[in-house]
Write a protein that holds these residues in place. Structure first.
Motif, mmCIF file in Angstrom:
data_model
loop_
_atom_site.group_PDB
_atom_site.id
_atom_site.type_symbol
_atom_site.label_atom_id
_atom_site.label_comp_id
_atom_site.label_asym_id
_atom_site.label_seq_id
_atom_site.Cartn_x
_atom_site.Cartn_y
_atom_site.Cartn_z
ATOM 1 N N THR A 130 0.842 -1.185 0.000
ATOM 2 C CA THR A 130 0.000 0.000 0.000
ATOM 3 C C THR A 130 0.879 1.236 0.000
ATOM 4 O OG1 THR A 130 -1.671 -1.179 1.275
ATOM 5 C CG2 THR A 130 -1.838 1.214 1.229
ATOM 6 N N SER A 131 0.537 2.164 -0.848
ATOM 7 C CA SER A 131 1.214 3.444 -0.886
ATOM 8 C C SER A 131 0.169 4.527 -0.636
ATOM 9 C CB SER A 131 1.885 3.651 -2.245
ATOM 10 O OG SER A 131 2.546 4.883 -2.273
ATOM 11 N N VAL A 132 0.332 5.262 0.447
ATOM 12 C CA VAL A 132 -0.612 6.312 0.808
ATOM 13 C C VAL A 132 0.083 7.657 0.610
ATOM 14 C CG1 VAL A 132 -2.053 7.281 2.641
ATOM 15 C CG2 VAL A 132 -1.656 4.808 2.540
ATOM 16 N N PRO A 133 -0.277 8.396 -0.445
ATOM 17 C CA PRO A 133 0.327 9.720 -0.643
ATOM 18 C C PRO A 133 -0.001 10.632 0.545
ATOM 19 C CG PRO A 133 -0.897 9.023 -2.591
ATOM 20 C CD PRO A 133 -1.227 8.051 -1.495
ATOM 21 N N TYR A 134 0.984 11.366 1.003
ATOM 22 C CA TYR A 134 0.778 12.245 2.159
ATOM 23 C C TYR A 134 -0.332 13.260 1.915
ATOM 24 C CZ TYR A 134 5.248 10.306 3.650
ATOM 25 O OH TYR A 134 6.254 9.454 4.001
ATOM 26 N N VAL A 135 -0.510 13.661 0.664
ATOM 27 C CA VAL A 135 -1.539 14.644 0.342
ATOM 28 C C VAL A 135 -2.945 14.082 0.607
ATOM 29 C CG1 VAL A 135 -1.810 14.097 -2.114
ATOM 30 C CG2 VAL A 135 -2.117 16.455 -1.309
ATOM 31 N N ARG A 136 -3.100 12.749 0.665
ATOM 32 C CA ARG A 136 -4.395 12.124 0.927
ATOM 33 C C ARG A 136 -4.675 11.931 2.418
ATOM 34 N NH1 ARG A 136 -7.968 11.674 -2.856
ATOM 35 N NH2 ARG A 136 -8.616 9.611 -2.238
ATOM 36 N N VAL A 137 -3.676 12.173 3.266
ATOM 37 C CA VAL A 137 -3.840 11.967 4.706
ATOM 38 C C VAL A 137 -4.714 13.075 5.286
ATOM 39 C CG1 VAL A 137 -2.637 11.886 6.929
ATOM 40 C CG2 VAL A 137 -1.652 10.736 4.927
ATOM 41 N N LEU B 28 5.810 8.803 15.119
ATOM 42 C CA LEU B 28 5.326 8.526 13.767
ATOM 43 C C LEU B 28 4.084 9.362 13.457
ATOM 44 C CD1 LEU B 28 5.596 6.881 11.161
ATOM 45 C CD2 LEU B 28 4.245 5.080 12.269
ATOM 46 N N ARG B 29 3.182 9.480 14.430
ATOM 47 C CA ARG B 29 1.980 10.302 14.235
ATOM 48 C C ARG B 29 2.368 11.738 13.905
ATOM 49 N NH1 ARG B 29 -0.599 11.193 19.450
ATOM 50 N NH2 ARG B 29 0.798 12.976 19.454
ATOM 51 N N GLU B 30 3.322 12.290 14.651
ATOM 52 C CA GLU B 30 3.756 13.667 14.421
ATOM 53 C C GLU B 30 4.459 13.805 13.067
ATOM 54 O OE1 GLU B 30 2.819 16.179 16.405
ATOM 55 O OE2 GLU B 30 1.737 14.616 17.489
ATOM 56 N N GLN B 31 5.289 12.834 12.703
ATOM 57 C CA GLN B 31 5.965 12.867 11.399
ATOM 58 C C GLN B 31 4.945 12.852 10.275
ATOM 59 O OE1 GLN B 31 8.525 9.369 12.009
ATOM 60 N NE2 GLN B 31 10.257 10.656 11.410
ATOM 61 N N LEU B 32 3.965 11.961 10.364
ATOM 62 C CA LEU B 32 2.946 11.865 9.317
ATOM 63 C C LEU B 32 2.117 13.147 9.237
ATOM 64 C CD1 LEU B 32 1.847 8.170 9.812
ATOM 65 C CD2 LEU B 32 2.892 9.137 7.752
ATOM 66 N N ARG B 33 1.793 13.712 10.385
ATOM 67 C CA ARG B 33 1.046 14.974 10.389
ATOM 68 C C ARG B 33 1.836 16.070 9.688
ATOM 69 N NH1 ARG B 33 1.029 17.880 15.686
ATOM 70 N NH2 ARG B 33 2.976 18.501 14.732
ATOM 71 N N ASP B 34 3.121 16.165 10.022
ATOM 72 C CA ASP B 34 3.964 17.196 9.402
ATOM 73 C C ASP B 34 4.119 16.957 7.902
ATOM 74 O OD1 ASP B 34 4.230 18.324 11.897
ATOM 75 O OD2 ASP B 34 6.243 17.504 12.257
ATOM 76 N N LEU B 35 4.325 15.705 7.502
ATOM 77 C CA LEU B 35 4.466 15.391 6.079
ATOM 78 C C LEU B 35 3.174 15.684 5.314
ATOM 79 C CD1 LEU B 35 6.550 12.131 6.431
ATOM 80 C CD2 LEU B 35 7.312 14.236 5.317
ATOM 81 N N ALA B 36 2.035 15.406 5.944
ATOM 82 C CA ALA B 36 0.745 15.696 5.301
ATOM 83 C C ALA B 36 0.558 17.202 5.143
ATOM 84 C CB ALA B 36 -0.397 15.097 6.119
ATOM 85 N N SER C 59 2.910 18.419 2.326
ATOM 86 C CA SER C 59 2.463 18.024 0.996
ATOM 87 C C SER C 59 1.224 18.800 0.574
ATOM 88 C CB SER C 59 2.203 16.522 0.921
ATOM 89 O OG SER C 59 1.089 16.176 1.715
ATOM 90 N N GLU C 60 0.381 19.139 1.542
ATOM 91 C CA GLU C 60 -0.811 19.932 1.236
ATOM 92 C C GLU C 60 -0.406 21.330 0.766
ATOM 93 O OE1 GLU C 60 -3.924 21.625 4.192
ATOM 94 O OE2 GLU C 60 -4.494 19.548 3.725
ATOM 95 N N ALA C 61 0.607 21.883 1.400
ATOM 96 C CA ALA C 61 1.078 23.223 1.025
ATOM 97 C C ALA C 61 1.701 23.219 -0.367
ATOM 98 C CB ALA C 61 2.073 23.735 2.047
#
Length: 153
Positions: A85-92, A136-144, A147-149
């Motif tokens: 599974t590949s979840v693009p950060y922009v989709r988080v 990991l939660r914080e990393q994913l939040r920051d990456l999302a 990527s949104e920006a």
């Protein structure tokens, strides 16, 4: 790629034992009140289910991997059917950490990643130390957020 904590096998094995025991109780009740079943079938079925569950838990742990790549969260899992599974950060959409009572008892946590899309569009990463789950939660939040920006029109 990062693997999950080995103690998650204990969680999965315990789950298997509970499920096999529930089926064993149902088989006992059927034997007692409906159709007589040989005790060897009930006990043998329970043992087979537990052994298969242990084998599955060990194999699943060996396969389960995840990685934070440049543009997506990548997961590899599955014993019988392998799933990449590949979840693009922009989709988080958002990310949670969860710790049920059994997870707390054995010192583990899970990270749940909710994605944009259809109902049930979430990914769970089980078997993490609580500190790693928070990190990991914080990393994913920051990456999302990053990527949104960069994905803005």
């Amino acid at each position: 790629m990062e693997s999950i904590h080995p103690r998650v096998r204990l969680l999965w094995i315990l789950s298997t034992v509970i499920q096999a025991s529930v089926l064993g109780v149902i088989a006992y009740l059927v034997d007692r009140f409906a159709v007589p079943l040989p005790q060897t079938v009930i006990v043998g079925g329970w043992v087979v289910l537990v052994v298969l569950g242990v084998v599955h838990a060990v194999a699943a742990h060996r396969i389960w991997r995840f990685d934070l790549q440049d543009d997506a969260l990548f997961l590899l899992r599955g014993v019988v059917t392998r799933t990449d599974t590949s979840v693009p950060y922009v989709r988080v959409q958002h990310v949670d950490t969860t710790r049920g009572p059994v997870e707390r008892a054995i010192g583990l946590a899970s990270v749940v990643v909710y994605t944009a899309g259809t109902r049930g569009a979430d990914i769970t990463i089980p078997g993490l130390r609580p500190e790693r789950a928070t990190e990991l939660r914080e990393q994913l939040r920051d990456l999302a957020n990053e990527s949104e920006a960069t994905d803005a029109v």
